[in-house]
Design a protein around this motif. Structure first.
Motif, mmCIF file in Angstrom:
data_model
loop_
_atom_site.group_PDB
_atom_site.id
_atom_site.type_symbol
_atom_site.label_atom_id
_atom_site.label_comp_id
_atom_site.label_asym_id
_atom_site.label_seq_id
_atom_site.Cartn_x
_atom_site.Cartn_y
_atom_site.Cartn_z
ATOM 1 N N ASP A 46 4.721 1.293 -8.148
ATOM 2 C CA ASP A 46 3.927 0.142 -7.718
ATOM 3 C C ASP A 46 4.148 -0.142 -6.237
ATOM 4 O O ASP A 46 3.196 -0.382 -5.490
ATOM 5 C CB ASP A 46 4.290 -1.078 -8.558
ATOM 6 N N ILE A 49 2.388 2.549 -4.068
ATOM 7 C CA ILE A 49 0.939 2.336 -3.977
ATOM 8 C C ILE A 49 0.632 1.166 -3.056
ATOM 9 O O ILE A 49 -0.310 1.217 -2.264
ATOM 10 C CB ILE A 49 0.341 2.143 -5.381
ATOM 11 N N ARG A 50 1.427 0.115 -3.117
ATOM 12 C CA ARG A 50 1.239 -1.024 -2.205
ATOM 13 C C ARG A 50 1.462 -0.601 -0.750
ATOM 14 O O ARG A 50 0.751 -1.059 0.147
ATOM 15 C CB ARG A 50 2.175 -2.162 -2.574
ATOM 16 N N ILE A 53 -1.731 1.631 0.226
ATOM 17 C CA ILE A 53 -2.988 0.885 0.353
ATOM 18 C C ILE A 53 -2.902 -0.135 1.484
ATOM 19 O O ILE A 53 -3.849 -0.326 2.226
ATOM 20 C CB ILE A 53 -3.362 0.208 -0.978
ATOM 21 N N SER A 57 -3.764 -4.414 -1.119
ATOM 22 C CA SER A 57 -3.125 -4.100 -2.391
ATOM 23 C C SER A 57 -2.809 -5.335 -3.232
ATOM 24 O O SER A 57 -2.129 -5.228 -4.237
ATOM 25 C CB SER A 57 -1.842 -3.307 -2.153
ATOM 26 N N ASN A 59 -4.742 -6.958 -5.141
ATOM 27 C CA ASN A 59 -5.417 -6.866 -6.437
ATOM 28 C C ASN A 59 -4.911 -5.701 -7.281
ATOM 29 O O ASN A 59 -5.271 -5.585 -8.439
ATOM 30 C CB ASN A 59 -6.929 -6.725 -6.238
ATOM 31 N N VAL A 60 -4.105 -4.835 -6.694
ATOM 32 C CA VAL A 60 -3.613 -3.654 -7.400
ATOM 33 C C VAL A 60 -2.245 -3.973 -8.003
ATOM 34 O O VAL A 60 -1.324 -4.368 -7.304
ATOM 35 C CB VAL A 60 -3.501 -2.451 -6.444
ATOM 36 N N ASN A 61 -2.145 -3.781 -9.322
ATOM 37 C CA ASN A 61 -0.865 -3.987 -10.007
ATOM 38 C C ASN A 61 -0.695 -2.872 -11.032
ATOM 39 O O ASN A 61 -1.274 -2.912 -12.118
ATOM 40 C CB ASN A 61 -0.829 -5.362 -10.676
ATOM 41 N N VAL A 62 0.074 -1.877 -10.680
ATOM 42 C CA VAL A 62 0.281 -0.721 -11.548
ATOM 43 C C VAL A 62 1.033 -1.125 -12.812
ATOM 44 O O VAL A 62 0.809 -0.569 -13.889
ATOM 45 C CB VAL A 62 1.042 0.384 -10.782
ATOM 46 N N TYR A 65 -0.751 -1.709 -16.129
ATOM 47 C CA TYR A 65 -1.282 -0.555 -16.860
ATOM 48 C C TYR A 65 -0.224 0.165 -17.682
ATOM 49 O O TYR A 65 -0.558 0.915 -18.586
ATOM 50 C CB TYR A 65 -1.948 0.433 -15.904
#
Length: 114
Positions: A46, A49-50, A53, A57, A59-62, A65
């Motif tokens: 996570d 990816i942050r 991006i 980032s 809005n992105v929360n690995v 999932y």
């Protein structure tokens, strides 16, 4: 000589074995998820990816999932599909063996009494 296999008994045996494999798969998934989570792999992915991006980032929360409930649900779904497919394939193969054995005579086995 094995000239015929009862498809009903093959179906029952395949169902029980597939059910056992499904339980093992769900338990193995839970154990593997626990180990990976305790090692902090999900958090590191996570964060990576942050970092890649950047500022977008938010809005992105690995982690959402790979929640435990989602992973176990997916594992259980795969186990159920595997159970149905393996039971059906084993039963179909029993029918195919019976047809083939009727044509060529079956498999000759030698059993000893040791």
């Amino acid at each position: 000589m094995v000239s015929r296999v009862d498809p009903w008994s093959v179906m029952k045996l395949a169902f029980i074995l597939s059910f056992a494999v499904g339980i093992m798969m769900v338990v193995a998934t839970a154990v593997l998820w626990g180990v990976v989570n305790e090692l902090g792999v999900f958090t590191q992915i996570d964060q990576l990816i942050r970092d890649i991006i950047g500022t977008e980032s938010n809005n992105v929360n690995v982690l959402q999932y790979v929640e435990f409930s989602r992973v176990i649900s997916l594992s259980a779904l795969i186990a159920i599909v595997n159970l149905v497919i393996m039971t059906a394939l084993a039963t179909i193969m029993a029918f195919i063996y019976n047809i083939t054995a009727a044509i060529v005579g079956g498999i000759h086995l030698t059993l000893t009494d040791e």
